[in-house]
Design a protein around this motif. Structure first.
Motif, short mmCIF file in Angstrom:
data_model
loop_
_atom_site.label_atom_id
_atom_site.label_comp_id
_atom_site.label_asym_id
_atom_site.label_seq_id
_atom_site.Cartn_x
_atom_site.Cartn_y
_atom_site.Cartn_z
N TYR B 55 0.83 -1.20 0.00
CA TYR B 55 0.00 0.00 0.00
C TYR B 55 0.87 1.25 0.00
CZ TYR B 55 -3.41 3.51 0.97
OH TYR B 55 -4.16 4.64 0.88
N ASP B 56 0.68 2.09 -1.02
CA ASP B 56 1.40 3.35 -1.07
C ASP B 56 0.46 4.52 -1.33
OD1 ASP B 56 0.68 2.93 -3.67
OD2 ASP B 56 2.72 2.58 -4.42
N GLY B 57 -0.84 4.25 -1.33
CA GLY B 57 -1.81 5.31 -1.54
C GLY B 57 -1.72 5.92 -2.93
N GLY B 58 -1.02 5.27 -3.81
CA GLY B 58 -0.89 5.79 -5.17
C GLY B 58 0.26 6.79 -5.32
N PHE B 59 1.13 6.84 -4.30
CA PHE B 59 2.27 7.77 -4.36
C PHE B 59 3.59 6.98 -4.35
CE2 PHE B 59 -1.19 10.23 -2.48
CZ PHE B 59 -1.17 11.35 -3.31
N ASP B 60 4.65 7.69 -4.71
CA ASP B 60 5.97 7.05 -4.76
C ASP B 60 6.83 7.41 -3.56
OD1 ASP B 60 5.51 5.87 -7.33
OD2 ASP B 60 5.77 7.87 -8.19
N ALA B 61 6.73 8.68 -3.14
CA ALA B 61 7.63 9.14 -2.08
C ALA B 61 6.95 10.23 -1.25
CB ALA B 61 8.91 9.68 -2.70
N VAL B 62 7.60 10.58 -0.15
CA VAL B 62 7.08 11.64 0.72
C VAL B 62 8.21 12.63 0.98
CG1 VAL B 62 5.94 12.15 2.91
CG2 VAL B 62 5.68 9.90 1.89
N LEU B 63 7.89 13.89 0.90
CA LEU B 63 8.89 14.92 1.25
C LEU B 63 8.58 15.46 2.64
CD1 LEU B 63 11.27 16.76 0.12
CD2 LEU B 63 9.49 18.46 -0.29
N GLY B 64 9.61 15.59 3.46
CA GLY B 64 9.43 16.16 4.78
C GLY B 64 10.77 16.66 5.29
N VAL B 65 10.74 17.31 6.47
CA VAL B 65 12.02 17.75 7.03
C VAL B 65 12.77 16.51 7.53
CG1 VAL B 65 11.24 20.06 7.67
CG2 VAL B 65 11.04 18.18 9.31
N ARG B 66 14.07 16.60 7.56
CA ARG B 66 14.91 15.47 7.88
C ARG B 66 14.60 14.96 9.30
NH1 ARG B 66 18.75 12.83 5.32
NH2 ARG B 66 18.72 14.15 3.48
N GLY B 67 14.48 13.68 9.47
CA GLY B 67 14.14 13.05 10.76
C GLY B 67 13.93 11.56 10.51
#
Lengths: 228, 408
Positions: B55-67
Motif C-alpha cells: 500500500y502506497d496510496g498511489g504515491f511514490d515518495a514523501v517529502l518532509g524535514v529530515r528526521g
C-alpha cells in the motif's frame, strides 16, 4: 468326505521351563454336516486351543483341518479370517460381547466382516432369541442370560456351517443354562449348522447323543494337564 | 450400510472416538490449538506485511524535514505515528511541485483530531485527480468536496459511520493527534460537506479538511503562511533523468528528505521477526504436545482394547481392518483438531483483522485461499497419523487367542 475332518493335528506352546509343551495332538476327528457333538474335558486340557485351531484363530504346528472340503490349515491368515467370518460361529463362556456396541451392532459387525451387514436378518435373529425389545441396549444393560442369548444370535447371524461353543453355559445358573443350550441347539438345527461344544460339565455333555471324552481324543492330554 | 472395507473401519474408529470421548476431545483440542495458533500467526504476519508493503496510496515518495523516515511515511500514508517536528516552507513545496520529475505533489498538514480520528489538511486535487490505486479515485458517497478557502470537512467512510456524521453537521476539532477530552476543543466550526465512499485504505479513517483551514485555525502558530508538514509525491514515469537529479538533491539536502514509501516500510517488518519466531515455536511445542496426547490416548485405549480387538478378530475382522481402525481413530481426532484449528484461526483472525482495520484502516485478507491452509492441514494430519502408528502396530501384533477368554 466328512464335513469337518481333522488328521494328525498338533499344537504346542513354549513352556515356561523352556522347550515346547504339546497341548493338542489329535490323530483323527470327524463330524458330518448338521451333527451336534459334545466334548468333555477338564480345565486347561487344551479344548479351547482345539476350537481355536478349527476356527483358524491359531495355526497348527502340523496336521490338516478340512472344513467342507477345504483345507483351512493351509490358508493364509486373511483367508482364514474370511472363512471364520463366513463359515464359523463362536460362542464363548464369557460371551465376549463387544461392550461399546449395542446388541444389534454386535450382530451387524460379523456380518460386515463377512461382506455386508443385513439389518433385517440381525433384527429377525434377535427376535428369535427374545431380545427384539433390547436391540439398542448395550451388553452391560442386559442380564447374564440375555447376554448369552445375544452371543448365540451373533454366532448364528452369518448362517455358519459350523458353530463352536466353548463352555457356553459355564457362567449361567442351571435354569438359564438349560434355556441357552436349548436355544443354541434349536437354532443350529434350524440353520443346519453343525455344533461342536466343549465343556467340563458331564451332565451337559451327556445330554448330547454324540459325545466324546477329550482325554480319549487328545494324545497330549496328560502333558497339557500335567496329569500322569 | 455397514460392509467390509472402509465403512466398517470408519464405524469402528467412530465408536473408538465415542468410547474414549473425553481424551479424544482433549487430543483434538491440542491439535486445534497448535494449528490455530500457527495459522493465525502465519497469516496475520504475512497478510499484514503484504498489505503494508504494497500500500502506497498511489504515491511514490514523501517529502518532509529530515528526521525519521519511517515516522514520516507512517504519518503521511497510514496516518499513524507522529509527524515531522517542523513543517516545510511554501518555497520548498513550490520547488518540488514545479520540478519536471513530479507529476503530483499533494501537501498534507496534520496536528488535530476529531474525537480521536485524525484531521488532515490537504487540497481538493487529492480527491479530484489522484488515483489511490490504478484506475481508482476517491469518490463521494454523499455531499461534495470542501472548498479550499472555507472551513469545511469531508469525512472518510469509516469515521463517518463510526461517529454517525452526516452532510451538514457542524464539528469542532480538538488539539493534538489524540483525543484528550472536551477541554482541548478548538472554538471554530467546520461544516461537513461530504462523506467519501469506503476504500478499505487508511483514507477511510481521516477527517479531511482544506489545508488552508488546518493551518489557519486559532491557536496554531501564526505567520507561517502555507506550511505543509509533508508532501505526497507521484513521479512522472518518463522523466528518469530529472527523477535521479531530484533523488540526488534530497539525498544530500541538509534539512529535507524524500524517502521512497515502499522501501521505507519493508524493513519495518524485520523488527517482528523475533515475535514471529516465538509464536511459531510455541505453536510447534503445542503441536508436539498434541501428538503426545494422541499417542497417550490411543495407547491407554489400546490397553483396554486388547480384548475388544481379539473379539473382533474372532468374529472374522482382518488384522488390517483393526489396524486401520486405530489409525482412522487417530485420523478422526486429527480431523476434529483441524476443524477446530480453522475455527480458532477464524476467531483470532477476525479479531486481528478488525483491530488492524479500525486502528490503521488497512484491510487484511486473512480468509482468502492460501496454500498454507492445505500445508498446515496436511502437517497436522501427518502428526496425528504418526501418533496413531505405534498403537496401530500394537493392534496389528495383538495376539487373538491370548486376549480372548482364558483357556480351559
Amino acid at each position: 468326505m466328512a464335513f469337518l475332518e481333522i488328521a494328525n493335528l498338533r499344537k504346542s506352546f513354549p513352556s515356561p521351563e523352556g522347550g515346547e509343551l504339546p497341548v493338542v495332538e489329535v490323530k483323527e476327528f470327524t463330524m458330518q454336516a448338521g451333527d451336534q457333538l459334545a466334548l468333555r474335558g477338564t480345565s486347561g486340557s487344551g479344548k479351547t486351543t482345539f476350537l481355536h485351531l478349527i476356527a483358524g484363530i491359531l495355526k497348527p504346528d502340523a496336521g490338516a483341518i478340512h472344513i467342507d472340503g477345504e483345507c483351512i490349515s493351509e490358508f493364509h491368515e486373511a483367508r482364514r479370517d474370511l472363512m471364520r467370518a463366513n463359515s464359523i460361529g463362536y460362542v464363548f463362556q464369557s460371551f465376549n460381547l463387544l461392550q461399546g456396541y449395542t446388541c444389534l451392532e454386535n450382530l451387524l459387525l460379523p456380518m460386515a466382516f463377512a461382506g455386508e451387514a443385513n439389518q433385517e436378518r440381525a433384527e429377525e435373529l434377535l427376535e428369535q432369541v427374545g431380545l427384539d425389545h433390547r436391540m439398542g441396549h448395550y451388553p452391560r444393560q442386559l442380564s447374564i442370560g440375555q447376554q448369552q442369548r445375544v452371543a448365540v444370535a451373533r454366532a448364528l447371524v452369518n448362517e455358519p456351517k459350523l458353530v463352536l461353543a466353548d463352555e457356553p453355559t459355564g457362567n449361567l445358573d442351571p435354569s438359564s443354562a438349560a434355556q441357552a443350550l436349548e436355544l443354541l441347539r434349536k437354532l443350529c438345527v434350524d440353520t443346519k449348522a453343525a455344533l461342536l461344544l466343549v465343556s467340563h460339565d458331564q451332565a451337559l455333555v451327556d445330554s448330547f447323543d454324540q459325545n466324546l471324552d477329550w482325554r480319549d481324543l487328545n494324545a497330549a492330554f496328560e502333558q497339557a494337564t500335567g496329569t500322569s | 450400510m455397514l460392509r467390509s472395507g472402509p465403512s466398517v473401519i470408519l464405524f469402528l474408529a467412530w465408536r473408538g472416538l465415542r468410547q474414549y470421548g473425553l481424551s479424544s476431545i482433549v487430543a483434538a483440542f491440542s491439535i486445534a490449538l497448535a494449528g490455530g495458533l500457527f495459522l493465525s500467526t502465519w497469516k496475520i504476519k504475512t497478510e499484514t506485511e503484504k498489505a503494508f508493503r504494497v500500500y502506497d496510496g498511489g504515491f511514490d515518495a514523501v517529502l518532509g524535514v529530515r528526521g525519521s523516515k519511517v515516522d514520516l511515511v507512517l504519518n503521511s500514508i497510514f496516518h499513524v505515528s507522529n509527524g515531522p517536528d517542523k513543517p516545510l516552507t511554501q518555497e520548498q513545496y513550490e520547488n518540488l511541485k514545479n520540478n519536471r520529475a513530479v507529476k503530483e505533489a499533494i501537501p498534507l498538514s496534520g496536528g488535530d483530531n476529531y474525537k480521536g480520528f485524525r484531521m488532515v489538511g490537504t487540497i481538493r486535487k487529492l480527491f479530484e485527480d489522484h488515483e489511490w490505486r490504478p484506475g481508482r479515485k476517491y469518490e463521494l458517497a454523499a455531499g461534495e468536496l470542501f472548498a479550499d478557502d472555507r472551513q469545511e470537512a469531508v469525512f472518510g467512510a469509516f469515521v463517518a459511520r463510526k461517529l454517525k456524521i452526516r452532510v451538514g453537521d457542524v464539528i469542532q476539532p480538538y488539539h493534538g493527534l489524540d483525543f484528550t477530552g472536551e477541554d482541548s476543543v478548538h472554538p471554530n466550526d467546520f461544516v461537513v460537506t461530504g462523506v467519501l465512499e469506503p476504500t478499505g485504505t487508511p483514507a477511510d479513517h481521516v477527517v479531511w479538511i482544506p489545508i488552508e483551514g488546518a493551518l489557519n485555525m486559532p491557536g496554531h502558530a501564526e505567520g507561517l503562511g502555507f506550511a505543509p508538514s509533508s508532501v505526497l509525491i507521484k513521479f512522472q514515469p518518463k522523466a528518469k533523468r530529472e527523477y535521479l537529479q531530484l533523488l540526488y538533491y534530497y539525498r544530500n539536502h541538509p534539512e529535507l528528505m524524500m524517502p521512497d514509501i515502499l522501501m521505507t516500510i519493508a524493513p519495518l517488518f524485520e523488527k517482528f521477526k523475533a515475535f514471529e519466531f516465538a509464536l511459531t515455536a510455541i505453536a510447534a511445542l503445542v503441536a508436539l504436545t498434541a501428538a503426545g496426547v494422541i499417542l497417550a490416548t490411543l495407547r491407554s485405549a489400546m490397553n483396554e482394547k486388547r480384548r475388544e480387538i481379539a473379539i473382533l478378530r474372532s468374529l472374522g475382522a482382518r488384522r488390517a481392518t483393526v489396524t486401520a481402525s486405530i489409525l482412522a481413530h487417530a485420523g478422526l481426532i486429527t480431523l476434529l483438531g483441524i476443524i477446530g484449528a480453522f475455527a480458532i484461526f477464524a476467531g483470532i483472525g477476525s479479531f486481528a483483522a478488525d483491530y488492524i482495520r479500525e486502528e490503521v484502516g488497512v484491510i487484511i485478507e486473512l480468509f482468502e485461499y492460501d496454500p498454507i491452509f492445505l500445508q498446515v492441514s496436511a502437517g497436522m494430519l501427518a502428526i496425528g497419523l504418526l501418533s496413531g502408528l505405534l498403537p496401530a502396530i500394537q493392534a496389528y501384533r495383538s495376539d487373538v487367542a491370548q486376549n480372548l477368554t482364558p483357556t480351559s
